[in-house]
Design a protein around this motif. Sequence first.
Motif, PDB file in Angstrom:
ATOM      1  N   VAL A 145       0.865  -1.306   0.033  1.00  0.00           N
ATOM      2  CA  VAL A 145      -0.152   0.091  -0.022  1.00  0.00           C
ATOM      3  C   VAL A 145       0.859   1.181  -0.138  1.00  0.00           C
ATOM      4  N   ALA A 146       1.783   1.279   0.732  1.00  0.00           N
ATOM      5  CA  ALA A 146       2.869   2.419   0.844  1.00  0.00           C
ATOM      6  C   ALA A 146       3.488   2.550  -0.434  1.00  0.00           C
ATOM      7  N   ASN A 147       3.680   1.678  -0.982  1.00  0.00           N
ATOM      8  CA  ASN A 147       4.446   1.992  -2.368  1.00  0.00           C
ATOM      9  C   ASN A 147       3.547   2.188  -3.438  1.00  0.00           C
ATOM     10  N   ILE A 148       2.349   2.119  -3.279  1.00  0.00           N
ATOM     11  CA  ILE A 148       1.292   2.795  -4.112  1.00  0.00           C
ATOM     12  C   ILE A 148       1.468   4.271  -4.150  1.00  0.00           C
ATOM     13  N   GLY A 149       1.777   4.618  -2.950  1.00  0.00           N
ATOM     14  CA  GLY A 149       2.392   6.258  -2.928  1.00  0.00           C
ATOM     15  C   GLY A 149       3.539   6.448  -3.579  1.00  0.00           C
ATOM     16  N   THR A 150       4.390   5.607  -3.785  1.00  0.00           N
ATOM     17  CA  THR A 150       5.662   5.809  -4.401  1.00  0.00           C
ATOM     18  C   THR A 150       5.261   5.809  -5.907  1.00  0.00           C
ATOM     19  N   ALA A 151       4.370   5.022  -6.248  1.00  0.00           N
ATOM     20  CA  ALA A 151       4.094   4.911  -7.564  1.00  0.00           C
ATOM     21  C   ALA A 151       3.172   6.034  -8.072  1.00  0.00           C
ATOM     22  N   LEU A 152       2.456   6.597  -7.279  1.00  0.00           N
ATOM     23  CA  LEU A 152       1.683   7.588  -7.824  1.00  0.00           C
ATOM     24  C   LEU A 152       2.626   9.096  -7.468  1.00  0.00           C
ATOM     25  N   ALA A 304       6.614  13.060 -18.012  1.00  0.00           N
ATOM     26  CA  ALA A 304       7.523  12.119 -17.207  1.00  0.00           C
ATOM     27  C   ALA A 304       7.005  11.322 -16.055  1.00  0.00           C
ATOM     28  N   GLY A 305       5.987  11.932 -15.486  1.00  0.00           N
ATOM     29  CA  GLY A 305       5.346  11.336 -14.452  1.00  0.00           C
ATOM     30  C   GLY A 305       4.622  10.095 -14.857  1.00  0.00           C
ATOM     31  N   THR A 306       4.106  10.154 -15.857  1.00  0.00           N
ATOM     32  CA  THR A 306       3.392   8.987 -16.444  1.00  0.00           C
ATOM     33  C   THR A 306       4.054   7.719 -16.994  1.00  0.00           C
ATOM     34  N   VAL A 307       5.726   8.035 -17.592  1.00  0.00           N
ATOM     35  CA  VAL A 307       6.287   7.127 -17.663  1.00  0.00           C
ATOM     36  C   VAL A 307       6.813   6.199 -16.462  1.00  0.00           C
ATOM     37  N   PHE A 308       6.929   7.287 -15.411  1.00  0.00           N
ATOM     38  CA  PHE A 308       7.310   6.378 -14.094  1.00  0.00           C
ATOM     39  C   PHE A 308       6.305   5.380 -13.576  1.00  0.00           C
ATOM     40  N   LEU A 309       4.987   5.593 -14.094  1.00  0.00           N
ATOM     41  CA  LEU A 309       3.944   4.676 -13.552  1.00  0.00           C
ATOM     42  C   LEU A 309       4.341   3.112 -13.597  1.00  0.00           C
ATOM     43  N   ALA A 310       5.000   2.709 -14.829  1.00  0.00           N
ATOM     44  CA  ALA A 310       5.261   1.471 -14.938  1.00  0.00           C
ATOM     45  C   ALA A 310       6.117   0.675 -14.012  1.00  0.00           C
ATOM     46  N   PRO A 311       7.562   1.517 -13.732  1.00  0.00           N
ATOM     47  CA  PRO A 311       8.149   1.086 -12.883  1.00  0.00           C
ATOM     48  C   PRO A 311       7.720   1.123 -11.202  1.00  0.00           C
ATOM     49  N   LEU A 313       4.591   1.004 -10.534  1.00  0.00           N
ATOM     50  CA  LEU A 313       3.753  -0.054 -10.221  1.00  0.00           C
ATOM     51  C   LEU A 313       4.384  -1.279  -9.779  1.00  0.00           C
ATOM     52  N   LEU A 314       5.463  -1.700 -10.563  1.00  0.00           N
ATOM     53  CA  LEU A 314       6.319  -2.949 -10.004  1.00  0.00           C
ATOM     54  C   LEU A 314       6.927  -2.690  -8.580  1.00  0.00           C
ATOM     55  N   VAL A 315       7.347  -1.499  -8.044  1.00  0.00           N
ATOM     56  CA  VAL A 315       7.706  -1.147  -6.875  1.00  0.00           C
ATOM     57  C   VAL A 315       6.341  -1.429  -5.913  1.00  0.00           C
ATOM     58  N   ALA A 316       5.499  -0.881  -6.311  1.00  0.00           N
ATOM     59  CA  ALA A 316       4.234  -1.396  -5.280  1.00  0.00           C
ATOM     60  C   ALA A 316       4.149  -2.745  -5.083  1.00  0.00           C
ATOM     61  N   LEU A 317       4.084  -3.585  -6.239  1.00  0.00           N
ATOM     62  CA  LEU A 317       4.034  -5.107  -6.188  1.00  0.00           C
ATOM     63  C   LEU A 317       5.040  -5.827  -5.440  1.00  0.00           C
ATOM     64  N   SER A 318       6.192  -5.105  -5.249  1.00  0.00           N
ATOM     65  CA  SER A 318       7.483  -5.586  -4.505  1.00  0.00           C
ATOM     66  C   SER A 318       7.265  -5.998  -3.018  1.00  0.00           C
ATOM     67  N   TYR A 358      12.504   0.685 -23.334  1.00  0.00           N
ATOM     68  CA  TYR A 358      12.893   1.238 -22.280  1.00  0.00           C
ATOM     69  C   TYR A 358      11.880   1.126 -21.059  1.00  0.00           C
ATOM     70  N   VAL A 359      10.693   1.460 -21.232  1.00  0.00           N
ATOM     71  CA  VAL A 359       9.569   1.376 -20.222  1.00  0.00           C
ATOM     72  C   VAL A 359       9.733  -0.009 -19.602  1.00  0.00           C
ATOM     73  N   PRO A 360       9.545  -1.298 -20.165  1.00  0.00           N
ATOM     74  CA  PRO A 360       9.638  -2.509 -19.498  1.00  0.00           C
ATOM     75  C   PRO A 360      11.005  -2.883 -18.788  1.00  0.00           C
ATOM     76  N   VAL A 361      11.956  -2.238 -19.257  1.00  0.00           N
ATOM     77  CA  VAL A 361      13.342  -2.499 -18.526  1.00  0.00           C
ATOM     78  C   VAL A 361      13.324  -1.444 -17.448  1.00  0.00           C
ATOM     79  N   PHE A 362      12.691  -0.185 -17.358  1.00  0.00           N
ATOM     80  CA  PHE A 362      12.675   0.375 -16.264  1.00  0.00           C
ATOM     81  C   PHE A 362      11.805  -0.102 -15.089  1.00  0.00           C
ATOM     82  N   ALA A 363      10.778  -0.833 -15.672  1.00  0.00           N
ATOM     83  CA  ALA A 363       9.915  -1.497 -14.669  1.00  0.00           C
ATOM     84  C   ALA A 363      10.667  -2.618 -14.014  1.00  0.00           C
ATOM     85  N   TRP A 364      11.482  -3.518 -15.031  1.00  0.00           N
ATOM     86  CA  TRP A 364      12.236  -4.597 -14.260  1.00  0.00           C
ATOM     87  C   TRP A 364      13.286  -3.894 -13.306  1.00  0.00           C
TER      88      TRP A 364
END
Length: 469
Positions: A145-152, A304-311, A313-318, A358-364
Amino acid sequence: MRAETPSAARRTGAFVAVAVALFCIQLDFFALNLALPGIAAELHITVSAAQWTLSAYMLAIGCFFIVGGRVGDVFGRRGTLLAGIALFTAGSVGCALAPGLGPLVAARIAQGVGAAFVFPVSVSVITNTFPEETRAKALGAVFGVANIGTALGPFVGGGFTEGPGWRWIFWLMAPLSLLALLVALVYVPDSRDSSAPRELDLTGCALVVCCLAALTLAVERGDAWGWTSTRTLTLFGVAVLAGGLFPVRERRARHPLVDLRLFRNIPYVLVTAMGSLSNMGYGVTVFLATLYLQGVRGLSPLQAGTVFLAPALLVALSGPLGARLARHMRPTAVMALAGAVAGTGMYALTLAGAWWLYVPVFAWCGLGLGLGWTFSSVATQQVVAPARAGEASGVLLTFLVTLGAIALAGTAAAISALTPQHPPEDAYDAILRLGGLFIVAVAVVVMAVRHGLVRRGRVPPLSMREDSG
């Protein structure tokens, strides 16, 4: 003292209060980076001056993590949590209403001190509220839940800055953190370290705050002031002096702020080291990606914030992923795995030029880095006794934040040194590659050390007990 067995309602309420509070802290922290130009424009100051809104927060939060964690252990975690959330809420309102830079920085300091009390105490509240069999799952869900804040955070920061204004970042924080305060007031049970008398090592507190304040300020402002300037060197000297006196004081204190035997716990040291590196890598990668996306790719803050959504989201799932892995892997093994994913992701990011890659590698990359710094808070609770949970969490978080600030300052200095001779993107790539290789190397060392502990019989190879590491 720990409550006998908190009811299901109290466990749920404690979970909600802690998760919402940490969500607010993470959202606040990651939203403001993209708001600095908007703050500078509205307050008629330079972006460099606006940087104090970040530096002051980092300074406050880094200095008081250890104090906040130990205050919760000694005087009661419920009261400490309530005080921290209340201070963070008041600071959020102060930021939203600040008429100038001075009041804004003061309110950010209040937010930082509040967050420094909330974060380590939140971890120990969950540790002492949930039974051992569901503790890791609860901690993982909280950090999810906290990392959803990181994501947003970047998305909200960029969107509000381009839309209604940066002050709405804080107006969003105020009611959410007030909700966390009210829920905590009703549901969070109290607990404390029953072996510790209600005394706090005030001299130790003063030394650690002085050391960390001087070090953080020197690192944060060293590039602007000059690394060989009198101010910078004086602050480094104060940090070294206070830091040297701190362990001397702790060995002599009847009731030390930090029990130095904590650092004889090798699994705890390994987890702390890997978590600190992951957090350093996360901060550096986000910083460099922000510069790359806006300076090289020419994206707006919102884009730029939109591009950050992919990584993100993975941070939130971590968080939930770490809790799931904890059922099958030892804490140090999870941390080493996170380091391997994070380090290879950072290196691969320098090779991904096309958007489709770039986007999927950033997410990884975000998955590995997020797992590393998120799971470190879960892992410390598995390798120390619950009674010392706040202290262990406070020490870990101090390393995470302080070393993260040092990494960012070092990155900024490296960019300044490299860019006259090379294009900015080449400097960004060189830093990411070096950081990625270093994190992978440390992950290998962590597993090698653990293997040595197994061979000497210090750690059972397949044990999942709290003391197994």
